[in-house]
Design a protein around this motif. Structure first.
Motif, PDB file in Angstrom:
ATOM      1  N   GLU A 196       0.830  -1.190   0.000  1.00 35.11           N
ATOM      2  CA  GLU A 196       0.000   0.000   0.000  1.00 35.11           C
ATOM      3  C   GLU A 196       0.869   1.246   0.000  1.00 35.11           C
ATOM      4  O   GLU A 196       1.946   1.249   0.567  1.00 35.11           O
ATOM      5  N   ARG A 197       0.339   2.282  -0.618  1.00 34.19           N
ATOM      6  CA  ARG A 197       1.030   3.566  -0.529  1.00 34.19           C
ATOM      7  C   ARG A 197       0.392   4.401   0.556  1.00 34.19           C
ATOM      8  O   ARG A 197      -0.742   4.154   0.953  1.00 34.19           O
ATOM      9  N   GLN A 198       1.159   5.377   0.981  1.00 33.69           N
ATOM     10  CA  GLN A 198       0.725   6.152   2.131  1.00 33.69           C
ATOM     11  C   GLN A 198       1.026   7.613   1.816  1.00 33.69           C
ATOM     12  O   GLN A 198       2.075   7.916   1.226  1.00 33.69           O
ATOM     13  N   LEU A 199       0.114   8.484   2.195  1.00 32.21           N
ATOM     14  CA  LEU A 199       0.320   9.910   1.937  1.00 32.21           C
ATOM     15  C   LEU A 199       1.062  10.525   3.108  1.00 32.21           C
ATOM     16  O   LEU A 199       0.593  10.438   4.240  1.00 32.21           O
ATOM     17  N   ILE A 200       2.208  11.123   2.866  1.00 27.38           N
ATOM     18  CA  ILE A 200       2.922  11.790   3.954  1.00 27.38           C
ATOM     19  C   ILE A 200       3.319  13.207   3.535  1.00 27.38           C
ATOM     20  O   ILE A 200       3.376  13.526   2.346  1.00 27.38           O
ATOM     21  N   THR A 201       3.573  14.015   4.532  1.00 31.01           N
ATOM     22  CA  THR A 201       4.018  15.380   4.276  1.00 31.01           C
ATOM     23  C   THR A 201       5.426  15.536   4.820  1.00 31.01           C
ATOM     24  O   THR A 201       5.688  15.170   5.966  1.00 31.01           O
ATOM     25  N   ASN A 248      13.942  21.652   3.566  1.00 35.77           N
ATOM     26  CA  ASN A 248      14.537  22.956   3.254  1.00 35.77           C
ATOM     27  C   ASN A 248      13.485  24.068   3.269  1.00 35.77           C
ATOM     28  O   ASN A 248      13.473  24.949   2.413  1.00 35.77           O
ATOM     29  N   GLY A 249      12.580  23.977   4.248  1.00 33.99           N
ATOM     30  CA  GLY A 249      11.594  25.033   4.428  1.00 33.99           C
ATOM     31  C   GLY A 249      10.374  24.910   3.526  1.00 33.99           C
ATOM     32  O   GLY A 249       9.458  25.726   3.611  1.00 33.99           O
ATOM     33  N   GLU A 250      10.337  23.883   2.660  1.00 35.32           N
ATOM     34  CA  GLU A 250       9.156  23.715   1.809  1.00 35.32           C
ATOM     35  C   GLU A 250       8.417  22.446   2.194  1.00 35.32           C
ATOM     36  O   GLU A 250       9.040  21.433   2.500  1.00 35.32           O
ATOM     37  N   ARG A 251       7.085  22.522   2.130  1.00 34.08           N
ATOM     38  CA  ARG A 251       6.288  21.341   2.441  1.00 34.08           C
ATOM     39  C   ARG A 251       5.961  20.573   1.161  1.00 34.08           C
ATOM     40  O   ARG A 251       5.610  21.167   0.147  1.00 34.08           O
ATOM     41  N   HIS A 252       6.129  19.264   1.241  1.00 33.61           N
ATOM     42  CA  HIS A 252       5.857  18.415   0.077  1.00 33.61           C
ATOM     43  C   HIS A 252       4.909  17.298   0.484  1.00 33.61           C
ATOM     44  O   HIS A 252       5.096  16.693   1.537  1.00 33.61           O
ATOM     45  N   GLU A 253       3.945  17.009  -0.358  1.00 31.19           N
ATOM     46  CA  GLU A 253       3.105  15.838  -0.122  1.00 31.19           C
ATOM     47  C   GLU A 253       3.583  14.718  -1.025  1.00 31.19           C
ATOM     48  O   GLU A 253       3.832  14.925  -2.214  1.00 31.19           O
ATOM     49  N   LEU A 254       3.741  13.548  -0.437  1.00 30.18           N
ATOM     50  CA  LEU A 254       4.257  12.410  -1.199  1.00 30.18           C
ATOM     51  C   LEU A 254       3.364  11.207  -0.987  1.00 30.18           C
ATOM     52  O   LEU A 254       2.923  10.957   0.137  1.00 30.18           O
ATOM     53  N   LEU A 255       3.129  10.464  -2.073  1.00 31.81           N
ATOM     54  CA  LEU A 255       2.399   9.213  -1.959  1.00 31.81           C
ATOM     55  C   LEU A 255       3.424   8.098  -2.173  1.00 31.81           C
ATOM     56  O   LEU A 255       3.884   7.881  -3.291  1.00 31.81           O
ATOM     57  N   ILE A 256       3.824   7.456  -1.058  1.00 34.34           N
ATOM     58  CA  ILE A 256       4.945   6.515  -1.156  1.00 34.34           C
ATOM     59  C   ILE A 256       4.658   5.232  -0.383  1.00 34.34           C
ATOM     60  O   ILE A 256       3.806   5.193   0.490  1.00 34.34           O
ATOM     61  N   GLU A 257       5.407   4.208  -0.734  1.00 34.94           N
ATOM     62  CA  GLU A 257       5.351   2.984   0.067  1.00 34.94           C
ATOM     63  C   GLU A 257       6.036   3.263   1.403  1.00 34.94           C
ATOM     64  O   GLU A 257       7.039   3.974   1.434  1.00 34.94           O
ATOM     65  N   PRO A 258       5.531   2.678   2.491  1.00 40.55           N
ATOM     66  CA  PRO A 258       6.152   2.907   3.800  1.00 40.55           C
ATOM     67  C   PRO A 258       7.626   2.509   3.829  1.00 40.55           C
ATOM     68  O   PRO A 258       8.394   3.049   4.623  1.00 40.55           O
ATOM     69  N   ARG A 259       8.024   1.581   2.976  1.00 37.24           N
ATOM     70  CA  ARG A 259       9.422   1.131   3.017  1.00 37.24           C
ATOM     71  C   ARG A 259      10.377   2.124   2.343  1.00 37.24           C
ATOM     72  O   ARG A 259      11.580   1.886   2.287  1.00 37.24           O
TER      73      ARG A 259
END
Ligand SMILES: Cc1cc2nc3c(=O)[nH]c(=O)nc-3n(C[C@H](O)[C@H](O)[C@H](O)COP(=O)(O)OP(=O)(O)OC[C@H]3O[C@@H](n4cnc5c(N)ncnc54)[C@H](O)[C@@H]3O)c2cc1C
Ligand code: FES
Ligand code: FES
Lengths: 287, 165
Positions: free
Chosen positions: B8-13, B17-28
């Motif tokens: 499963e992929r997981q949405l993390i923030t 370097n001072g910028e916020r990014h949203e990523l949809l990644i595997e926990p591993r």
């Protein structure tokens, strides 16, 4: 290499973590600082299906001294927090813990690696395991049935094996008594590596005389061990000086036993033990 | 091996370097892989993937840490800084210039790791002695320089910073 897939769970609190572990069963693992576990997962020496991340549980990040003289260390306290702790936070009797941290890997490992993680990992040469055995620490484990306390003598059971149940969380390590005259020293092939042999000596020192003490060794058995033979020499007592320390070191080395392999390993180890125990005695006095 | 956990992929923030990014990644996904492959911040290098070489060293809430020994999900909520944060408007930082002046790099593979190690260390210990700097430099591996020039670069940068304040 890359780790095998797993499901990630973030624990909200300590009780929640143990509940999750119980629910998820055998194939789940706690992750604290990750400084041992992630390396093992990257090499696929470990492939848990579920990780329960306790790294965010700030309530388990503390050093507390109490009126009973004990020091309570929260499981999620990092090596670096101990290394940089002030005298007030650590208590004068526990400076040995702070001084020992320089032997644990390197700075970027110490900023993430935790006291609880080290002890739960139960590496026979890990500094925290050795300190726990030498200073009679008690491990406080939280499980679905509540808390229990496990003395160091029962906690370490063999290579990477502890008395913790899979659904238990180590929450606190209690060092019951101040160890004012104590020192850890070791030999590793390179600075920052796990030790080949390590030792902790804690002396009962009054008016320049030794009235007993404790000697623990790492790297000589599948778990950190005390040396009753070396401690017997200290128990006989005498002026804190080269004569007593050489006798103590000699007893530790002789008792560590015959060569364990075909090579000169045993003799080499005995020589290391002799030198390291002697140095630790001297360092302990000079505190 | 079929007996693996669902991928499963997981949405993390991530705050990098001072910028916020949203990523949809595997926990591993490790932090270093998330930085390099998902955020395309390839300044952070990756070598051994088990904590030994230090090529992947970044700052996590100001403290030097191995980005190969963290899952990206563990870095949620922390402030991450990578080597890309050192230069401002294309102008190398004082630490980077000190590395250049003292020949603290040859092939450069290890350099981002050493820079972030030194950046984090000097922030905590601006008065570090040369001996302490040597000790910290031992955290990371360099196959080219012999380390002496790296120690000198960090020591010189620290001395100049002390003079400025
Ligand atoms: C390059 C390098 C050099 C190192 N050198 C040394 C060294 O010289 N000496 C030394 O002692 N260590 C050394 N380490 C290991 C380091 O000290 C780790 O921090 C420590 O072994 C594990 O702590 P952690 O918090 O990272 O635990 P993790 O890696 O997160 O976990 C380790 C194990 O303990 C379990 N665990 C963690 N926390 C708990 C808990 N609260 N309750 C129950 N189980 C738990 C995990 O499930 C896992 O099985 C080194 C590591 C590296 C990468
Ligand atoms: S790649 Fe992280 S320490 Fe080598
Ligand atoms: S400059 Fe080549 S590895 Fe350090």
């Amino acid at each position: 290499m890359k780790p095998a897939p797993f499901v990630y769970h973030r624990a909200r609190d300590a009780v929640g973590a143990t509940r999750l572990l119980a629910e998820l069963g055998d194939e789940s693992k706690v992750i604290a600082g990750g400084q041992s576990l992630v390396a093992m997962m990257n090499f696929r020496l470990a492939r848990p299906r579920h990780l329960v991340d306790v790294g965010g549980l700030r309530e388990l990040d503390y050093l507390r001294t109490g009126p009973d003289g004990a020091l309570r260390v929260g499981a999620l306290t990092t090596h670096h927090t101990v290394e940089t702790a002030s005298d007030e936070r650590l208590g004068s009797g526990f400076a040995v813990l702070r001084a020992a941290m320089e032997w644990v890997g390197h700075l970027p490992i110490r900023t993430r690696g935790t006291v609880g993680g080290s002890i739960a990992h139960a590496d026979a040469t890990a500094e925290w395991c050795l300190l726990a055995v030498a200073l009679d620490a008690e491990m406080v484990a939280l499980g679905p049935g509540g808390e229990r306390r496990i003395p160091a003598a029962d906690f370490f059971q063999g290579y990477y094996t502890s008395a913790l149940d899979p659904d238990e969380l180590l929450v606190e390590v209690v060092f019951p008594r101040p160890a004012r005259y104590a020192a850890l020293t070791e030999f590793a092939e390179r600075r920052g590596d796990f030790a080949t042999v390590s030792t902790v000596v804690a002396l009962d020192l009054r008016d320049g005389a030794v009235h007993g003490g404790r000697v623990a060794l790492g790297g000589v058995a599948p778990l950190p061990v005390r040396s009753p033979e070396a401690e017997a020499v200290l128990a006989r007592g005498g002026p804190a000086g080269p004569e007593l320390f050489t006798a103590c070191a000699g007893a530790a080395a002789a008792a560590a036993g015959p060569p364990d392999g075909v090579s000169g390993d045993g003799d080499y180890r005995a020589a290391l033990i002799r030198e390291l125990v002697r140095r630790a005695c001297e360092e302990a006095v000079s505190r | 091996m079929t007996d693996t956990a669902p991928r499963e992929r997981q949405l993390i923030t991530l705050d990098v370097n001072g910028e916020r990014h949203e990523l949809l990644i595997e926990p591993r996904r490790t932090l270093v892989d998330a930085l390099r492959h998902d955020l395309l911040l390839t300044g952070t290098h990756v070598g051994c993937e088990h904590g030994i070489c230090g090529a992947c060293t970044v700052l996590v809430d100001g403290a030097p840490a191995r980005a190969c020994l963290m899952f990206a999900a563990q870095a949620e909520g922390a402030r991450i800084r990578t080597v890309e944060s050192l230069a401002e408007d294309g102008e190398l930082s004082d630490l980077q210039r000190a590395f250049t002046e003292h020949h603290g790099l040859q092939c450069g593979f290890c350099t981002p790791g050493f820079l972030m190690l030194a950046e984090g260390f000097l922030a905590e210990r601006p008065a570090a002695t040369k001996e302490e700097i040597r000790e910290v430099v031992a955290s990371n591996l360099c196959r080219c320089t012999g380390y002496q020039t790296i120690v000198e670069a960090i020591d010189d940068c620290a001395a100049r910073r002390r003079k400025e304040t």
